[in-house]
Motif scaffolding. Sequence first.
Motif, PDB file in Angstrom:
ATOM      1  N   UNK A  44       0.835  -1.203   0.000  1.00  0.00           N
ATOM      2  CA  UNK A  44       0.000   0.000   0.000  1.00  0.00           C
ATOM      3  C   UNK A  44       0.869   1.251   0.000  1.00  0.00           C
ATOM      4  N   UNK A  45       0.343   2.331  -0.599  1.00  0.00           N
ATOM      5  CA  UNK A  45       1.112   3.585  -0.658  1.00  0.00           C
ATOM      6  C   UNK A  45       0.900   4.437   0.578  1.00  0.00           C
ATOM      7  N   UNK A  46      -0.059   4.035   1.417  1.00  0.00           N
ATOM      8  CA  UNK A  46      -0.307   4.772   2.652  1.00  0.00           C
ATOM      9  C   UNK A  46      -0.073   3.841   3.842  1.00  0.00           C
ATOM     10  N   UNK A  47       0.107   4.444   5.001  1.00  0.00           N
ATOM     11  CA  UNK A  47       0.181   3.671   6.244  1.00  0.00           C
ATOM     12  C   UNK A  47      -1.136   3.864   6.990  1.00  0.00           C
ATOM     13  N   UNK A  89     -10.414  -8.395  -0.811  1.00  0.00           N
ATOM     14  CA  UNK A  89     -10.540  -7.756   0.500  1.00  0.00           C
ATOM     15  C   UNK A  89      -9.175  -7.326   1.021  1.00  0.00           C
ATOM     16  N   UNK A  90      -8.176  -8.194   0.902  1.00  0.00           N
ATOM     17  CA  UNK A  90      -6.857  -7.858   1.450  1.00  0.00           C
ATOM     18  C   UNK A  90      -6.058  -6.944   0.524  1.00  0.00           C
ATOM     19  N   UNK A  91      -6.665  -6.562  -0.602  1.00  0.00           N
ATOM     20  CA  UNK A  91      -6.027  -5.575  -1.476  1.00  0.00           C
ATOM     21  C   UNK A  91      -6.043  -4.187  -0.856  1.00  0.00           C
ATOM     22  N   UNK A  92      -6.877  -4.000   0.171  1.00  0.00           N
ATOM     23  CA  UNK A  92      -6.891  -2.731   0.896  1.00  0.00           C
ATOM     24  C   UNK A  92      -6.506  -3.007   2.347  1.00  0.00           C
ATOM     25  N   UNK A  93      -5.852  -2.041   2.972  1.00  0.00           N
ATOM     26  CA  UNK A  93      -5.436  -2.228   4.362  1.00  0.00           C
ATOM     27  C   UNK A  93      -6.648  -2.365   5.283  1.00  0.00           C
ATOM     28  N   UNK A  94      -7.712  -1.650   4.971  1.00  0.00           N
ATOM     29  CA  UNK A  94      -8.921  -1.731   5.812  1.00  0.00           C
ATOM     30  C   UNK A  94      -9.551  -3.120   5.725  1.00  0.00           C
ATOM     31  N   UNK A  95      -9.569  -3.658   4.511  1.00  0.00           N
ATOM     32  CA  UNK A  95     -10.118  -5.003   4.332  1.00  0.00           C
ATOM     33  C   UNK A  95      -9.288  -6.042   5.063  1.00  0.00           C
ATOM     34  N   UNK A  96      -7.959  -5.899   4.968  1.00  0.00           N
ATOM     35  CA  UNK A  96      -7.058  -6.820   5.667  1.00  0.00           C
ATOM     36  C   UNK A  96      -7.310  -6.768   7.170  1.00  0.00           C
ATOM     37  N   UNK A  97      -7.449  -5.559   7.690  1.00  0.00           N
ATOM     38  CA  UNK A  97      -7.720  -5.392   9.119  1.00  0.00           C
ATOM     39  C   UNK A  97      -8.989  -6.139   9.528  1.00  0.00           C
ATOM     40  N   UNK A  98     -10.059  -5.992   8.722  1.00  0.00           N
ATOM     41  CA  UNK A  98     -11.325  -6.639   9.069  1.00  0.00           C
ATOM     42  C   UNK A  98     -11.159  -8.144   9.212  1.00  0.00           C
ATOM     43  N   UNK A  99     -10.403  -8.739   8.303  1.00  0.00           N
ATOM     44  CA  UNK A  99     -10.190 -10.189   8.380  1.00  0.00           C
ATOM     45  C   UNK A  99      -9.352 -10.558   9.602  1.00  0.00           C
ATOM     46  N   UNK A 100      -8.307  -9.787   9.873  1.00  0.00           N
ATOM     47  CA  UNK A 100      -7.441 -10.096  11.021  1.00  0.00           C
ATOM     48  C   UNK A 100      -8.190  -9.950  12.340  1.00  0.00           C
ATOM     49  N   UNK A 101      -9.122  -9.008  12.397  1.00  0.00           N
ATOM     50  CA  UNK A 101      -9.795  -8.706  13.667  1.00  0.00           C
ATOM     51  C   UNK A 101     -10.765  -9.823  14.094  1.00  0.00           C
ATOM     52  N   UNK A 102     -11.146 -10.680  13.169  1.00  0.00           N
ATOM     53  CA  UNK A 102     -11.985 -11.829  13.535  1.00  0.00           C
ATOM     54  C   UNK A 102     -11.356 -12.611  14.688  1.00  0.00           C
TER      55      UNK A 102
END
Length: 426
Positions: free
Chosen positions: A24-27, A366-379
Motif C-alpha cells: 500500500x502507498x499509505x500507512x 478484501x486484502x487488497x486494501x489495508x482496511x479489508x485486511x484489518x477486518x479479516x485479522x480482527x476476527x
Amino acid sequence: MEAVVEKITQMQGYKLHVVETDKYKTNTLVWRMKAPLSKEDVTKRALLPYVLQSSSAKYPTTTQLRSYLDDLYGATLYVDLGKKGEYHIVSFLIEISNEKFLTDPSPLLKKGFELLAEILTKPNVSGQAFDKDTVEKEKRTQKQRIQSVYDDKMRYSNVRLLQEMCKGEPYALEVNGEAEAVDAITPENLFEYFQRAFKEDEMDLYVIGDVKEEEVKTIAEGLLQFENRTPQKSSAAEVQNRTEVNEVKEVQDVKQGKLNMGYRTNIVFGNPDYFALQVFNGIFGGFAHSKLFINVREKASLAYYAASRLESHKGLMMVMSGIDNKNYDQAVKIIREQMEAMQKGDFTDDELVQTKAVIRNQILETIDTSRGLLELLYHNVIAGQDIKLESWITDMQKITKEEIIAVANKINLDTIYFLTGTEAGR
C-alpha cells in the motif's frame, strides 16, 4: 496468496498488531475498542467516538482538527461503530501518506501516531466534562443517524428482524444506540463513560503499511499507555430454540415489501465447520450464481433482490429479499425449498467449485486494501482465535459436499419478518 505476517505485542493496556508490507502507498493506523453490548451503555458508547474525533485539547474546533489533517498531506481520520457477536466495537482510523513517496521527509507516521494519541487521550474537556457545544452538536447528529435507519427500509427491516429474532439478547441492540436515550447524555456522564471505557475495554492498535515493527513499537510505547486490564467477556446469551417459526408482519406505507428471514446456524467463527458454512452460504444465497438469486429472482421473478449473509460471531444467517406484497407466501415457500435442497445435497460439483473460486477472489480483493485486511485479522480478536489468513483459502478449498450437507442440517429457521405495504394490510 502472499503470506500475511501479523506481529502481535502486548503493550501496556492494549495489544499492538503490526503488518509490514509495501503493498500500500499509505500507512494505516486503526485503534479498536471492544466491550460487551449493553442497553445501559450502548447509546453513550455510540456517541463517544464522534465527540472524540470532533475536537481535542490541541484542536478545540472541528475546523482546526480537519485543517491539521490537510497539513498532513490530506491524511484521513474517521470513526466507525460495529456489532460483532455480543460485542460493540468502536474504531478510529487514520490513513496517512508514506513519506517515502513524498519530497518532504517529515516523519508522517510519527505525526499520525501523535494525532491518534491526541484524540484518544487528550480530549476537549473542561474539568470532568466534555465541551458542552461539541456534545450537543454530536447528539443532534446521533439522532439523525438513528433516524436514518428508519428512513432506509432495507436497513430498517433487517434491524427489525434482529430485534424480533434476538429479543432479550444483547445482539438485538442497535449499533447507534436508542433515540430515547440520547437526551439523557450529558458532558459529565459521557466523560465518566469515556474514562471507564479506556480502563475496561479490550483495546487493539493495528499498524499496516511500509513500516518497521521496532520503530512502531517505540513510537507506540512513548505515546500510548493505559492501565493493564482483564477485558470484559460477553456472557453468552441464552438462545431459546423455537419449536415453531416466529412470523412477524409489519404494515407501513411502502410500495415494495421487505422479506427478511433469520436462521440460527449454530456455528461461529473458529468452529471446525465454519469454513463449510461459508461455502454453504455462497451456494445458498451469497453470490449471483446462488440458489436464492437464480430461483427466487431469476426463474420465479418474485424478487427485486434475494441474498443471504452470515453474522460470523453470532451464528446467524439472514435472507433478505424485496418482493411485491402479494408474493409473500410464494417467496417464503421457494426460499424454504432452497434450504431443503441444500440439506438434501441437491447442488452440483460445478456450483461447489464456482463458489470456492468466488470466495477465494473475494478474500484476495478484501486484502487488497489495508482496511479489508484489518477486518479479516480482527476476527481473531473477537473470537479469541489464531487462524492464519492463508488457511482461510486452503481450508476452504478442502471443503467437501458432505461437510456442506452436514452444516445445512444444523441450520434452523427462527424468524420471518415481513414489512408490507398498506394495501396488503387492508
